[in-house]
Motif scaffolding. Structure first.
Motif, PDB file in Angstrom:
ATOM      1  N   TRP A 165      61.401  79.013 -16.638  1.00  0.00           N
ATOM      2  CA  TRP A 165      62.065  78.761 -17.675  1.00  0.00           C
ATOM      3  C   TRP A 165      63.606  78.670 -17.756  1.00  0.00           C
ATOM      4  O   TRP A 165      64.224  77.806 -18.526  1.00  0.00           O
ATOM      5  CB  TRP A 165      61.594  79.614 -18.972  1.00  0.00           C
ATOM      6  CG  TRP A 165      60.224  79.612 -19.537  1.00  0.00           C
ATOM      7  CD1 TRP A 165      59.167  79.984 -19.108  1.00  0.00           C
ATOM      8  CD2 TRP A 165      59.871  78.504 -20.654  1.00  0.00           C
ATOM      9  NE1 TRP A 165      58.099  79.629 -19.822  1.00  0.00           N
ATOM     10  CE2 TRP A 165      58.495  78.729 -20.685  1.00  0.00           C
ATOM     11  CE3 TRP A 165      60.673  77.503 -21.268  1.00  0.00           C
ATOM     12  CZ2 TRP A 165      57.748  77.832 -21.573  1.00  0.00           C
ATOM     13  CZ3 TRP A 165      59.767  77.020 -22.007  1.00  0.00           C
ATOM     14  CH2 TRP A 165      58.516  77.074 -22.437  1.00  0.00           C
ATOM     15  N   PHE A 166      64.150  79.316 -16.642  1.00  0.00           N
ATOM     16  CA  PHE A 166      65.693  79.388 -16.787  1.00  0.00           C
ATOM     17  C   PHE A 166      66.187  78.871 -15.629  1.00  0.00           C
ATOM     18  O   PHE A 166      67.653  78.908 -15.544  1.00  0.00           O
ATOM     19  CB  PHE A 166      66.091  80.802 -17.298  1.00  0.00           C
ATOM     20  CG  PHE A 166      65.692  81.312 -18.661  1.00  0.00           C
ATOM     21  CD1 PHE A 166      65.932  80.768 -19.733  1.00  0.00           C
ATOM     22  CD2 PHE A 166      64.587  82.153 -18.672  1.00  0.00           C
ATOM     23  CE1 PHE A 166      65.723  81.198 -20.859  1.00  0.00           C
ATOM     24  CE2 PHE A 166      64.371  82.827 -19.917  1.00  0.00           C
ATOM     25  CZ  PHE A 166      64.691  82.058 -21.137  1.00  0.00           C
ATOM     26  N   SER A 167      65.647  78.537 -14.613  1.00  0.00           N
ATOM     27  CA  SER A 167      66.126  78.362 -13.342  1.00  0.00           C
ATOM     28  C   SER A 167      67.246  79.340 -12.736  1.00  0.00           C
ATOM     29  O   SER A 167      68.594  78.636 -12.618  1.00  0.00           O
ATOM     30  CB  SER A 167      66.367  76.791 -13.160  1.00  0.00           C
ATOM     31  OG  SER A 167      65.274  76.039 -13.329  1.00  0.00           O
ATOM     32  N   ILE A 168      66.933  80.540 -12.804  1.00  0.00           N
ATOM     33  CA  ILE A 168      68.207  81.449 -12.461  1.00  0.00           C
ATOM     34  C   ILE A 168      68.624  81.374 -10.834  1.00  0.00           C
ATOM     35  O   ILE A 168      69.540  82.030 -10.651  1.00  0.00           O
ATOM     36  CB  ILE A 168      67.821  82.890 -12.875  1.00  0.00           C
ATOM     37  CG1 ILE A 168      66.453  83.335 -12.045  1.00  0.00           C
ATOM     38  CG2 ILE A 168      67.640  83.028 -14.296  1.00  0.00           C
ATOM     39  CD1 ILE A 168      66.054  84.863 -12.440  1.00  0.00           C
ATOM     40  N   MET A 169      67.683  80.752 -10.019  1.00  0.00           N
ATOM     41  CA  MET A 169      68.193  80.770  -8.567  1.00  0.00           C
ATOM     42  C   MET A 169      67.887  79.370  -8.009  1.00  0.00           C
ATOM     43  O   MET A 169      67.002  78.691  -8.661  1.00  0.00           O
ATOM     44  CB  MET A 169      67.466  82.046  -7.854  1.00  0.00           C
ATOM     45  CG  MET A 169      65.881  82.008  -7.962  1.00  0.00           C
ATOM     46  SD  MET A 169      65.443  83.488  -7.256  1.00  0.00           S
ATOM     47  CE  MET A 169      65.619  84.740  -8.754  1.00  0.00           C
ATOM     48  N   GLU A 170      68.380  79.229  -6.798  1.00  0.00           N
ATOM     49  CA  GLU A 170      67.842  77.994  -5.916  1.00  0.00           C
ATOM     50  C   GLU A 170      66.256  77.944  -5.661  1.00  0.00           C
ATOM     51  O   GLU A 170      65.868  78.992  -5.502  1.00  0.00           O
ATOM     52  CB  GLU A 170      68.636  78.118  -4.852  1.00  0.00           C
ATOM     53  CG  GLU A 170      70.350  77.640  -5.065  1.00  0.00           C
ATOM     54  CD  GLU A 170      70.954  77.356  -3.829  1.00  0.00           C
ATOM     55  OE1 GLU A 170      70.161  77.015  -2.751  1.00  0.00           O
ATOM     56  OE2 GLU A 170      71.974  77.912  -3.781  1.00  0.00           O
ATOM     57  N   VAL A 171      65.725  76.907  -5.733  1.00  0.00           N
ATOM     58  CA  VAL A 171      64.240  77.006  -5.387  1.00  0.00           C
ATOM     59  C   VAL A 171      64.057  77.572  -4.005  1.00  0.00           C
ATOM     60  O   VAL A 171      63.055  78.331  -3.869  1.00  0.00           O
ATOM     61  CB  VAL A 171      63.865  75.385  -5.519  1.00  0.00           C
ATOM     62  CG1 VAL A 171      62.334  75.448  -5.112  1.00  0.00           C
ATOM     63  CG2 VAL A 171      63.983  74.793  -6.736  1.00  0.00           C
ATOM     64  N   ALA A 172      64.647  77.246  -2.908  1.00  0.00           N
ATOM     65  CA  ALA A 172      64.387  77.739  -1.682  1.00  0.00           C
ATOM     66  C   ALA A 172      64.511  79.081  -1.682  1.00  0.00           C
ATOM     67  O   ALA A 172      63.573  79.961  -1.109  1.00  0.00           O
ATOM     68  CB  ALA A 172      65.275  77.014  -0.598  1.00  0.00           C
ATOM     69  N   PHE A 173      65.561  79.746  -2.297  1.00  0.00           N
ATOM     70  CA  PHE A 173      65.600  81.358  -2.355  1.00  0.00           C
ATOM     71  C   PHE A 173      64.644  81.821  -3.307  1.00  0.00           C
ATOM     72  O   PHE A 173      63.923  82.993  -2.811  1.00  0.00           O
ATOM     73  CB  PHE A 173      67.140  81.767  -2.989  1.00  0.00           C
ATOM     74  CG  PHE A 173      67.252  83.232  -2.876  1.00  0.00           C
ATOM     75  CD1 PHE A 173      67.546  83.865  -1.904  1.00  0.00           C
ATOM     76  CD2 PHE A 173      67.079  83.678  -4.295  1.00  0.00           C
ATOM     77  CE1 PHE A 173      67.724  85.005  -1.989  1.00  0.00           C
ATOM     78  CE2 PHE A 173      67.509  84.980  -4.313  1.00  0.00           C
ATOM     79  CZ  PHE A 173      67.517  85.881  -3.113  1.00  0.00           C
ATOM     80  N   PHE A 174      64.001  81.134  -4.025  1.00  0.00           N
ATOM     81  CA  PHE A 174      63.179  81.671  -5.203  1.00  0.00           C
ATOM     82  C   PHE A 174      61.869  81.826  -4.229  1.00  0.00           C
ATOM     83  O   PHE A 174      61.086  82.768  -4.277  1.00  0.00           O
ATOM     84  CB  PHE A 174      62.943  80.821  -6.261  1.00  0.00           C
ATOM     85  CG  PHE A 174      61.353  81.048  -6.969  1.00  0.00           C
ATOM     86  CD1 PHE A 174      61.518  82.083  -7.929  1.00  0.00           C
ATOM     87  CD2 PHE A 174      60.477  80.029  -6.894  1.00  0.00           C
ATOM     88  CE1 PHE A 174      60.117  82.365  -8.540  1.00  0.00           C
ATOM     89  CE2 PHE A 174      59.382  80.407  -7.593  1.00  0.00           C
ATOM     90  CZ  PHE A 174      59.180  81.616  -8.163  1.00  0.00           C
ATOM     91  N   TRP A 175      61.290  80.643  -3.563  1.00  0.00           N
ATOM     92  CA  TRP A 175      60.196  80.804  -2.655  1.00  0.00           C
ATOM     93  C   TRP A 175      60.308  81.663  -1.715  1.00  0.00           C
ATOM     94  O   TRP A 175      59.262  82.457  -1.177  1.00  0.00           O
ATOM     95  CB  TRP A 175      59.925  79.325  -2.057  1.00  0.00           C
ATOM     96  CG  TRP A 175      59.473  78.328  -3.254  1.00  0.00           C
ATOM     97  CD1 TRP A 175      60.111  77.344  -3.670  1.00  0.00           C
ATOM     98  CD2 TRP A 175      58.094  78.447  -3.688  1.00  0.00           C
ATOM     99  NE1 TRP A 175      59.054  76.758  -4.644  1.00  0.00           N
ATOM    100  CE2 TRP A 175      58.032  77.315  -4.644  1.00  0.00           C
ATOM    101  CE3 TRP A 175      57.177  79.665  -3.719  1.00  0.00           C
ATOM    102  CZ2 TRP A 175      56.875  77.382  -5.508  1.00  0.00           C
ATOM    103  CZ3 TRP A 175      55.816  79.359  -4.338  1.00  0.00           C
ATOM    104  CH2 TRP A 175      55.671  78.329  -5.373  1.00  0.00           C
ATOM    105  N   LYS A 176      61.421  81.838  -0.945  1.00  0.00           N
ATOM    106  CA  LYS A 176      61.622  82.979  -0.072  1.00  0.00           C
ATOM    107  C   LYS A 176      61.369  84.245  -0.620  1.00  0.00           C
ATOM    108  O   LYS A 176      60.723  85.300  -0.125  1.00  0.00           O
ATOM    109  CB  LYS A 176      62.925  82.999   0.521  1.00  0.00           C
ATOM    110  CG  LYS A 176      63.242  81.816   1.653  1.00  0.00           C
ATOM    111  CD  LYS A 176      64.796  81.828   2.145  1.00  0.00           C
ATOM    112  CE  LYS A 176      64.740  80.582   2.828  1.00  0.00           C
ATOM    113  NZ  LYS A 176      66.485  80.532   3.409  1.00  0.00           N
ATOM    114  N   LEU A 177      62.019  84.580  -1.846  1.00  0.00           N
ATOM    115  CA  LEU A 177      61.729  85.791  -2.382  1.00  0.00           C
ATOM    116  C   LEU A 177      60.344  86.069  -2.887  1.00  0.00           C
ATOM    117  O   LEU A 177      59.545  87.235  -2.519  1.00  0.00           O
ATOM    118  CB  LEU A 177      62.829  85.851  -3.784  1.00  0.00           C
ATOM    119  CG  LEU A 177      62.633  87.279  -4.431  1.00  0.00           C
ATOM    120  CD1 LEU A 177      63.286  88.220  -3.571  1.00  0.00           C
ATOM    121  CD2 LEU A 177      63.810  87.059  -5.615  1.00  0.00           C
ATOM    122  N   LEU A 178      59.639  85.134  -3.179  1.00  0.00           N
ATOM    123  CA  LEU A 178      58.104  85.106  -3.837  1.00  0.00           C
ATOM    124  C   LEU A 178      57.362  85.470  -2.473  1.00  0.00           C
ATOM    125  O   LEU A 178      56.332  86.267  -2.692  1.00  0.00           O
ATOM    126  CB  LEU A 178      57.855  83.873  -4.360  1.00  0.00           C
ATOM    127  CG  LEU A 178      56.504  83.874  -5.479  1.00  0.00           C
ATOM    128  CD1 LEU A 178      56.929  84.970  -6.481  1.00  0.00           C
ATOM    129  CD2 LEU A 178      56.222  82.731  -6.090  1.00  0.00           C
TER     130      LEU A 178
END
Length: 70
Positions: free
Chosen positions: A24-37
């Motif tokens: 909903w808010f795109s609080i971080m970069e997509v690559a970082f989000f996937w790494k975190l997930l």
């Protein structure tokens, strides 16, 4: 077992909340989000594995103590 279940549940809920917030808010970069997930998923699998192995070990130990297993 109870501690492992709590940790696994907390990691799962955190991953879902993080995904919804990111969607909903795109609080971080997509690559970082996937790494975190993926990291959260790895911790979830490790916690689940440790929980299941320790539960199985304690169950087997108790069954040997009661004389069900040799």
């Amino acid at each position: 077992m109870k501690g492992g279940a709590i940790i696994c549940t907390a990691l799962f809920v955190f991953a879902v909340l993080l995904s919804v917030v990111q969607m909903w808010f795109s609080i971080m970069e997509v690559a970082f989000f996937w790494k975190l997930l993926i990291t959260i998923g790895a911790f979830f699998i490790i916690a689940l594995g440790i929980t299941l192995v320790s539960k199985e070990y304690l169950s087997e130990k108790e069954m040997k103590k009661k004389g069900y297993l040799d």
